[in-house]
Design a protein around this motif. Sequence first.
Motif, PDB file in Angstrom:
ATOM      1  N   PRO A  77       0.922  -1.319  -0.073  1.00  0.00           N
ATOM      2  CA  PRO A  77      -0.050  -0.054   0.241  1.00  0.00           C
ATOM      3  C   PRO A  77       0.956   1.197   0.002  1.00  0.00           C
ATOM      4  O   PRO A  77       2.047   1.225   0.314  1.00  0.00           O
ATOM      5  CB  PRO A  77      -0.862  -0.102   1.414  1.00  0.00           C
TER       6      PRO A  77
ATOM      7  N   ASN B 274       4.411   0.654   6.176  1.00  0.00           N
ATOM      8  CA  ASN B 274       3.467  -0.698   6.149  1.00  0.00           C
ATOM      9  C   ASN B 274       4.149  -1.959   6.883  1.00  0.00           C
ATOM     10  O   ASN B 274       3.404  -2.592   7.633  1.00  0.00           O
ATOM     11  CB  ASN B 274       3.204  -0.918   4.537  1.00  0.00           C
TER      12      ASN B 274
ATOM     13  N   ASP C  56      -3.577  -5.519  15.975  1.00  0.00           N
ATOM     14  CA  ASP C  56      -4.592  -4.739  15.658  1.00  0.00           C
ATOM     15  C   ASP C  56      -4.087  -3.339  16.017  1.00  0.00           C
ATOM     16  O   ASP C  56      -4.366  -2.242  15.262  1.00  0.00           O
ATOM     17  CB  ASP C  56      -5.778  -5.120  16.494  1.00  0.00           C
TER      18      ASP C  56
ATOM     19  N   ASP D 104      -1.662  -2.251  13.249  1.00  0.00           N
ATOM     20  CA  ASP D 104      -2.390  -1.790  11.981  1.00  0.00           C
ATOM     21  C   ASP D 104      -3.163  -0.449  12.060  1.00  0.00           C
ATOM     22  O   ASP D 104      -3.141   0.230  11.117  1.00  0.00           O
ATOM     23  CB  ASP D 104      -3.569  -2.996  11.884  1.00  0.00           C
ATOM     24  N   ARG D 105      -3.652  -0.273  13.007  1.00  0.00           N
ATOM     25  CA  ARG D 105      -3.998   1.179  13.426  1.00  0.00           C
ATOM     26  C   ARG D 105      -3.255   2.197  13.278  1.00  0.00           C
ATOM     27  O   ARG D 105      -3.442   3.400  12.604  1.00  0.00           O
ATOM     28  CB  ARG D 105      -5.068   1.400  14.707  1.00  0.00           C
TER      29      ARG D 105
ATOM     30  N   VAL E 242      -0.265   2.123  11.548  1.00  0.00           N
ATOM     31  CA  VAL E 242       0.176   2.029  10.170  1.00  0.00           C
ATOM     32  C   VAL E 242      -0.932   2.685   9.378  1.00  0.00           C
ATOM     33  O   VAL E 242      -0.598   3.704   8.473  1.00  0.00           O
ATOM     34  CB  VAL E 242       0.439   0.378   9.699  1.00  0.00           C
ATOM     35  N   GLU E 243      -2.164   2.499   9.599  1.00  0.00           N
ATOM     36  CA  GLU E 243      -3.180   3.302   8.840  1.00  0.00           C
ATOM     37  C   GLU E 243      -2.988   4.783   8.931  1.00  0.00           C
ATOM     38  O   GLU E 243      -3.477   5.724   8.264  1.00  0.00           O
ATOM     39  CB  GLU E 243      -4.675   2.741   9.272  1.00  0.00           C
ATOM     40  N   GLN E 244      -2.929   5.024  10.310  1.00  0.00           N
ATOM     41  CA  GLN E 244      -2.819   6.469  10.742  1.00  0.00           C
ATOM     42  C   GLN E 244      -1.681   7.105   9.983  1.00  0.00           C
ATOM     43  O   GLN E 244      -1.705   8.408   9.184  1.00  0.00           O
ATOM     44  CB  GLN E 244      -2.743   6.687  12.176  1.00  0.00           C
TER      45      GLN E 244
ATOM     46  N   ARG F 254      -0.167   6.088   7.202  1.00  0.00           N
ATOM     47  CA  ARG F 254      -0.409   6.134   5.733  1.00  0.00           C
ATOM     48  C   ARG F 254      -1.244   7.197   5.237  1.00  0.00           C
ATOM     49  O   ARG F 254      -0.875   7.972   4.345  1.00  0.00           O
ATOM     50  CB  ARG F 254      -0.822   4.874   5.319  1.00  0.00           C
ATOM     51  N   GLN F 255      -2.165   7.276   6.092  1.00  0.00           N
ATOM     52  CA  GLN F 255      -3.270   8.475   5.787  1.00  0.00           C
ATOM     53  C   GLN F 255      -2.599   9.812   6.062  1.00  0.00           C
ATOM     54  O   GLN F 255      -2.719  10.835   4.818  1.00  0.00           O
ATOM     55  CB  GLN F 255      -4.467   8.349   6.484  1.00  0.00           C
ATOM     56  N   GLU F 256      -1.973  10.014   7.070  1.00  0.00           N
ATOM     57  CA  GLU F 256      -1.537  11.521   7.265  1.00  0.00           C
ATOM     58  C   GLU F 256      -0.183  11.828   6.588  1.00  0.00           C
ATOM     59  O   GLU F 256      -0.006  12.697   5.990  1.00  0.00           O
ATOM     60  CB  GLU F 256      -1.185  11.439   8.722  1.00  0.00           C
TER      61      GLU F 256
END
Length: 485
Positions: A40, A47, A90, A93-94, A96-98, A100-102
Amino acid sequence: MTQQQSYDLIILGGGAAAFAAITEASSRGLSTALVNTGLPLGGTCVNVGCVPSKHLLALAETASTPAHNPFDAIKYTEGEPSVNWEAALDGTDRLVEQFRQENYVSVAEHFETDIYEGYGRLVGDTTIEITDGEDEGSRIEGEKALIATGSSPQAAPIDGLDSIDYETSETILERRELPESIVIIGGGYIALEWGQILHRVGVDITILQRSERVLSQMEGQLGREIQRCFHEEGINVITGTNFQQVRSKSADTGVTDTETSVVVETTLDGKNRQFCAEELFVATGVKPNSENIGLDIVGIETNERGSIVVDDHFQTANPDVYAAGDVIGKPELETVAAKEGNHAIKNAFGNEGKTIDYNAVPAVVFTSPEVAAVGTTELEYMDEHGTCSCRTVQMEDVPRAKAVKDTRGLLQVVKHHETDEIVGVHMVGPRAADMIPEATLAVKFGLTVDDIIDTIHPFPSFSEAFKHACQAFRRDTSTMSCCVE
């Protein structure tokens, strides 16, 4: 998106080098497009690399704290802590997602970079075709192109390895349940960081290294010291192994023993040895993602490792195509990739002649204690000059280390034997990652040991170890009080 689009800059890859490139391109008013292939958006670091591993290292260290409490005044009565690995991942993952988005998705939107998802390959000098994925069939072309496709885990050529399942630094992040025991093949930073994470959350770990010490590319004292620390913690580290074969336990009996499902056969000190575990983790390096992306079509060369060949300005054999990041080879570091991506754009569109002094790039292993290094090692200096002027201090002699009862580690300074300029600093110890920037500046700007001695350091701090090592060139530090300048 339309079938065909033209831009000033097109990028194959979506990691640190790519985003440093679009940031620089935006400052120059250039239109950009990026084809994100594989992981991603954000690449390895966010990631499956830096972010998840450092998060889990901190989690594992917290879990292990009661077992390594150095203070007699503190007692624990509830036994060993329990770690919920699924909950740990878990949370990872949260995070990493933060990130990735920011740091990636929002940045791309801010710089108005078009993102194409799918596997991209060069079909012309500066034309990329997306061959599968969400934007399959699209083509983008640019005035210049940047290849920043990164790297992937690589397995060493060991007999039988390709016939069994094993974990890597990427696949382990998908495991919601952990085995009782794991054998790790490899002795670099990935093996050590993941070995410590897994050990501290309750997995029985054995690390097998082919060379005579772990971290074999760094100063010899560092590998020996971190290996000693690992042994004290209960992590089994075996070096000097000659791998013969990897096989499944069921290959002998026809029945899988869940406690010893994998067997690694080696020779050690001339004797045959077997190391058994429930599962295998392979951490034997990375390979550049340079295959099947059309390099041959546009006349771009690779070396024997598959790394794209570039000149000092990150230009490939095709003058309109540049490359940066892990795909051009060592050092495979996120910060280096970003600097290379930035410089590639400055050179491609501004002809600025930007280069990187890789000798002044610090390397860090985020184990506990941490390992950090920059510049020339003692052995390298000896090979070049036939002599070495080096000093090493033990952390047990540093006041801060004694005060907090964490005296693991050492720090070595290598200086030029004539000019006294600092050419290398190598350390193991608490907060080594935070201490190495000062040493990096010393190497980068040719500071002398007297420059460091003349710089006031806070007391008590771990950073005094660097100053003490420099003072050791001028005096007997064993007879020195805490605050002597």
